[in-house]
Scaffold this motif. Structure first.
Motif, mmCIF file in Angstrom:
data_model
loop_
_atom_site.group_PDB
_atom_site.id
_atom_site.type_symbol
_atom_site.label_atom_id
_atom_site.label_comp_id
_atom_site.label_asym_id
_atom_site.label_seq_id
_atom_site.Cartn_x
_atom_site.Cartn_y
_atom_site.Cartn_z
ATOM 1 N N UNK A 116 51.803 -38.493 51.327
ATOM 2 C CA UNK A 116 51.135 -39.782 51.146
ATOM 3 C C UNK A 116 50.489 -39.864 49.767
ATOM 4 N N UNK A 117 49.793 -38.810 49.379
ATOM 5 C CA UNK A 117 49.164 -38.776 48.051
ATOM 6 C C UNK A 117 50.233 -38.859 46.969
ATOM 7 N N UNK A 118 51.312 -38.107 47.144
ATOM 8 C CA UNK A 118 52.408 -38.147 46.170
ATOM 9 C C UNK A 118 53.054 -39.527 46.126
ATOM 10 N N UNK A 119 53.193 -40.157 47.284
ATOM 11 C CA UNK A 119 53.781 -41.490 47.321
ATOM 12 C C UNK A 119 52.934 -42.509 46.574
ATOM 13 N N UNK A 120 51.615 -42.395 46.705
ATOM 14 C CA UNK A 120 50.727 -43.330 46.020
ATOM 15 C C UNK A 120 50.725 -43.089 44.517
ATOM 16 N N UNK A 178 54.486 -45.940 46.417
ATOM 17 C CA UNK A 178 54.129 -46.362 47.772
ATOM 18 C C UNK A 178 53.121 -47.501 47.735
ATOM 19 N N UNK A 179 52.189 -47.432 46.807
ATOM 20 C CA UNK A 179 51.182 -48.483 46.697
ATOM 21 C C UNK A 179 51.823 -49.814 46.292
ATOM 22 N N UNK A 180 52.744 -49.779 45.340
ATOM 23 C CA UNK A 180 53.423 -51.009 44.929
ATOM 24 C C UNK A 180 54.245 -51.612 46.050
ATOM 25 N N UNK A 181 54.939 -50.758 46.812
ATOM 26 C CA UNK A 181 55.721 -51.250 47.943
ATOM 27 C C UNK A 181 54.811 -51.877 49.006
ATOM 28 N N UNK A 182 53.657 -51.259 49.225
ATOM 29 C CA UNK A 182 52.711 -51.796 50.210
ATOM 30 C C UNK A 182 52.164 -53.144 49.770
ATOM 31 N N UNK A 239 64.562 -56.074 50.363
ATOM 32 C CA UNK A 239 64.076 -56.559 49.082
ATOM 33 C C UNK A 239 62.989 -57.600 49.311
ATOM 34 N N UNK A 240 61.826 -57.374 48.714
ATOM 35 C CA UNK A 240 60.708 -58.286 48.819
ATOM 36 C C UNK A 240 60.338 -58.730 47.416
ATOM 37 N N UNK A 241 60.652 -59.970 47.086
ATOM 38 C CA UNK A 241 60.333 -60.497 45.763
ATOM 39 C C UNK A 241 60.865 -59.566 44.664
ATOM 40 N N UNK A 242 62.152 -59.206 44.789
ATOM 41 C CA UNK A 242 62.844 -58.355 43.823
ATOM 42 C C UNK A 242 62.285 -56.933 43.771
ATOM 43 N N UNK A 243 61.548 -56.554 44.772
ATOM 44 C CA UNK A 243 60.982 -55.213 44.802
ATOM 45 C C UNK A 243 61.040 -54.696 46.231
ATOM 46 N N UNK A 244 61.393 -53.433 46.379
ATOM 47 C CA UNK A 244 61.441 -52.879 47.713
ATOM 48 C C UNK A 244 60.082 -52.857 48.368
ATOM 49 N N UNK A 245 60.025 -53.267 49.630
ATOM 50 C CA UNK A 245 58.768 -53.273 50.353
ATOM 51 C C UNK A 245 58.535 -51.958 51.065
ATOM 52 N N UNK A 246 57.518 -51.952 51.912
ATOM 53 C CA UNK A 246 57.142 -50.727 52.608
ATOM 54 C C UNK A 246 58.224 -50.288 53.586
ATOM 55 N N UNK A 247 58.856 -51.245 54.268
ATOM 56 C CA UNK A 247 59.950 -50.893 55.161
ATOM 57 C C UNK A 247 61.120 -50.282 54.412
ATOM 58 N N UNK A 248 61.402 -50.817 53.236
ATOM 59 C CA UNK A 248 62.478 -50.268 52.421
ATOM 60 C C UNK A 248 62.138 -48.868 51.922
#
Length: 282
Positions: free
Chosen positions: A69-73, A78-82, A225-234
């Motif tokens: 989780x820390x590495x993802x953020x 991960x934060x951008x996808x969220x 794809x969420x607004x040209x960016x992968x979301x949390x599900x992606x």
């Protein structure tokens, strides 16, 4: 004199200890402390189960997931996808609540409109929003508009049903009080109906939020794809394909943490400021 001073000092210390003990007990008995204790127990059970199984691909440990989780953020966006997912979620959620409020307002004032709304709710509420994805992609293409379409469907019907039920169950005594005070139209709705139906409305908001969150993650798992960016599900889907199970669990943890934060910071705060303060809910 010294005996009196020592006696007074001892009494003061005892009073201080009693005060500290009462504060510690109050904190320990608070809902936040109890929930934190439950989360700690779940984390411990998770860690033990992972160590017993000893297969990080199938079940990473809690500590491994926390590290992922820390590495993802910090590294894996991960934060951008969220944030991308939350942006779309809020757009669909607010739009659905606005439409539902209009429908419920008309239904409260008109019996035919009430029958129409109850019929539409009975038709569309059982229909899974994810089942509308093929239609959404045909109509709106691959992107944010399709996600907002399925989000609106997932929120509008359960919230409208809860709000309408809340208005219909307002006691007749309260209605008579409002009429005796000469309240009519918007003033009658704002001062009598909404406060009395607020517990049901808040319940509908909660249910709608949960449905929207689940629908969004499921939709992103499909086309992501969420607004040209992968979301949390992606994010979850990609790491599952690469067998980074710890990062998959980190994505799921992000979903859970957001749900807990929204419930505590938004819905419970509204409850404390309204229905609990007014004594209409325990």
């Amino acid at each position: 004199m010294s005996d009196l001073t020592q006696s007074w000092t001892g009494s003061a210390r005892a009073a201080d200890r009693a005060t500290i003990g009462a504060r510690v007990k109050a904190v320990a008995n608070s809902p936040f402390a109890r929930r934190l204790f439950v989360l700690a127990l779940l984390a411990l059970a998770w860690e033990i189960a992972a160590r017993v199984q000893h297969n990080p691909i199938m079940l990473p440990s809690f500590l491994e997931t926390a590290g992922a989780f820390v590495e993802g953020v910090t590294v894996d966006n991960l934060l951008g996808a969220t944030l991308a997912s939350l942006s779309v979620l809020l757009k669909g959620y607010v739009l659905a609540i606005g439409i539902a409020i209009v429908l419920v307002s008309v239904a409260v004032a008109n019996s035919f409109a009430r029958d129409v709304l109850t019929t539409l709710t009975a038709m569309f509420n059982p229909l899974p929003a994810i089942a509308l994805l093929p239609i959404a992609m045909l109509w709106f293409g691959l992107g944010e508009k399709s996600l907002i379409f399925v989000l609106v469907h997932s929120v509008i019907w359960p919230f409208a049903l809860a709000a309408l039920s809340g208005f219909e169950t307002v006691p007749e005594t309260l209605r008579l009080v409002g009429r005796n005070y000469g309240l009519k139209g918007p003033a009658y709705v704002a001062r009598i109906l909404i406060p009395a139906a607020l517990p049901a409305i808040l319940s509908g908001l909660r249910i709608g939020w949960a449905f929207a969150w689940r629908t969004l993650i499921a939709a992103e798992l499909v086309f992501g794809v969420t607004a040209r960016q992968g979301g949390l599900g992606w994010f979850i889907f990609q790491n599952r394909n690469e067998l980074y199970t710890d990062k998959v669990f980190a994505g799921l943890a992000a979903v859970i943490l957001i749900g807990l934060l929204v419930d505590a910071a938004v819905f419970r705060a509204i409850e404390a400021a309204t229905v609990r303060r007014w004594g209409t809910q325990r």
